[in-house]
Design an enzyme around this catalytic site. Structure first.
Site, short mmCIF file in Angstrom:
data_model
loop_
_atom_site.label_atom_id
_atom_site.label_comp_id
_atom_site.label_asym_id
_atom_site.label_seq_id
_atom_site.Cartn_x
_atom_site.Cartn_y
_atom_site.Cartn_z
N SER A 67 0.95 -0.92 0.20
CA SER A 67 0.04 0.27 -0.02
C SER A 67 0.51 1.56 -0.26
O SER A 67 1.62 1.30 -0.92
CB SER A 67 -1.18 -0.01 1.49
OG SER A 67 -2.25 0.95 0.70
N THR A 68 0.38 1.96 0.79
CA THR A 68 1.36 3.10 0.85
C THR A 68 2.76 3.26 0.93
O THR A 68 3.23 2.59 1.98
CB THR A 68 1.23 4.20 2.35
OG1 THR A 68 -0.18 4.17 2.15
CG2 THR A 68 1.70 5.55 2.26
N HIS A 97 -2.29 -1.22 -3.33
CA HIS A 97 -3.72 0.08 -3.33
C HIS A 97 -2.69 1.15 -4.45
O HIS A 97 -1.72 1.98 -3.22
CB HIS A 97 -3.83 0.50 -1.97
CG HIS A 97 -4.09 -1.09 -0.74
ND1 HIS A 97 -3.61 -1.53 0.67
CD2 HIS A 97 -4.41 -2.15 -1.28
CE1 HIS A 97 -3.67 -2.40 0.47
NE2 HIS A 97 -4.41 -3.36 -0.19
N MET A 130 -0.91 1.04 4.97
CA MET A 130 -1.19 1.51 6.46
C MET A 130 -2.09 0.57 6.44
O MET A 130 -2.60 0.10 5.37
CB MET A 130 -1.79 3.11 6.10
CG MET A 130 -1.42 4.37 5.99
SD MET A 130 -2.30 6.07 5.65
CE MET A 130 -0.81 6.84 5.85
N ASP A 157 -4.85 -5.13 6.32
CA ASP A 157 -4.96 -5.45 5.20
C ASP A 157 -4.05 -6.54 4.70
O ASP A 157 -3.12 -6.99 4.36
CB ASP A 157 -5.44 -4.69 3.55
CG ASP A 157 -6.07 -5.40 2.56
OD1 ASP A 157 -6.35 -6.19 2.32
OD2 ASP A 157 -5.21 -5.02 1.41
#
Length: 264
Positions: free
Chosen positions: A84-85, A111, A201, A204
């Protein structure tokens, strides 16, 4: 413009958003709220120094599978990666260090803001020695190929080994979801898979990485020092889901050892 986005990420940018619409557009207020929320979230993220790929050293300390024998070269069928991030540079750091004859397929859930996934795949392919593409329904994932989940659909694998794209409800508020991919990999491949959970973050994929571990897969989480956000990998480590906690450089070394240490 998309190429510039990922060049910016290489330089240290941690997120990408679509260019906002004008003030007369009906979506203007919603996009304003999303932009403000993103800025607030990103303001809490630490800044880390990026290392250029040219600085990569091949004398990384040896990474071994503690407590279990070496696996045969053809044992691992797929590597499932979730991020993600801060994920794009970490994914690029791993894939760019794998050989062109890497003997497993790679499935990636990243993501990312809508509209950027095609640019992400192209950027990865330019850095890699093998093809990187957007996954398609029903295709068979080949070794030495990477497949990126499309916008707004989950990606998994059927029992016949074909890619499945699903519009099932979001998981952890996300679609595509790392949880969906890891759960599918656990069900279909079991100990013939590797799960890799990178910076991001939230949580998940953390619980499902534990599921992969319980099914016999090798599980890896990115370490705190190299993570932009230690949310997802940190949750996995707290659950005891990660057999190995490593930097992206060392993750690439371990993957080559698991799948076959064949340098290009």
């Amino acid at each position: 413009e998309v190429e510039k986005t990922f060049r910016a990420m290489e330089a240290g940018a941690i997120a990408a958003i679509k260019k906002p619409v004008g003030v007369t557009h009906p979506d203007y207020r919603n996009q304003v709220k999303e932009l403000i929320q993103t800025v607030k979230l990103m303001s809490e993220v630490k800044v880390i120094k990026r290392r250029r790929q040219a600085a990569f050293k091949k004398d990384i300390p040896d990474v071994t599978l503690a407590g279990e024998p070496a696996r045969p070269v053809d044992h691992i069928r797929t590597v499932a990666i979730g991020a993600s991030t801060g994920g794009p540079p970490a994914v690029e750091a791993i894939l760019s260090r794998l050989p062109k004859d890497f003997r497993a397929s790679i499935l990636i859930v990243q993501h990312i803001a809508p509209g950027f996934v095609h640019g992400f795949a192209e950027w990865l392919e330019n850095a890699c020695k093998f093809p990187v593409k957007i996954a398609e329904q029903g295709e068979i994932p080949f070794p030495a190929h990477a497949y990126v989940a499309p916008d707004d659909v989950h990606m998994g694998v059927s029992m016949s080994g074909r890619i499945v794209l699903s519009t099932d409800a979001p998981e952890n508020g996300l679609r595509p979801s790392v949880s969906y991919l890891f759960r599918s990999a656990a069900d279909v491949f079991g100990r013939n898979a590797v799960g890799v959970l990178l910076t991001g973050m939230g949580k998940d994929g953390a619980y499902e990485l534990k599921t992969m571990q319980e099914r016999g897969a090798v599980t890896i989480a990115q370490d705190k020092e190299s993570s932009v956000v230690y949310g997802m990998p940190g949750e996995a480590v707290a659950l005891g889901a990660a057999m190995h906690v490593l930097s992206p450089d060392d993750i690439a070394v371990l993957l080559k050892k698991l799948v076959g240490d064949r340098w290009p």
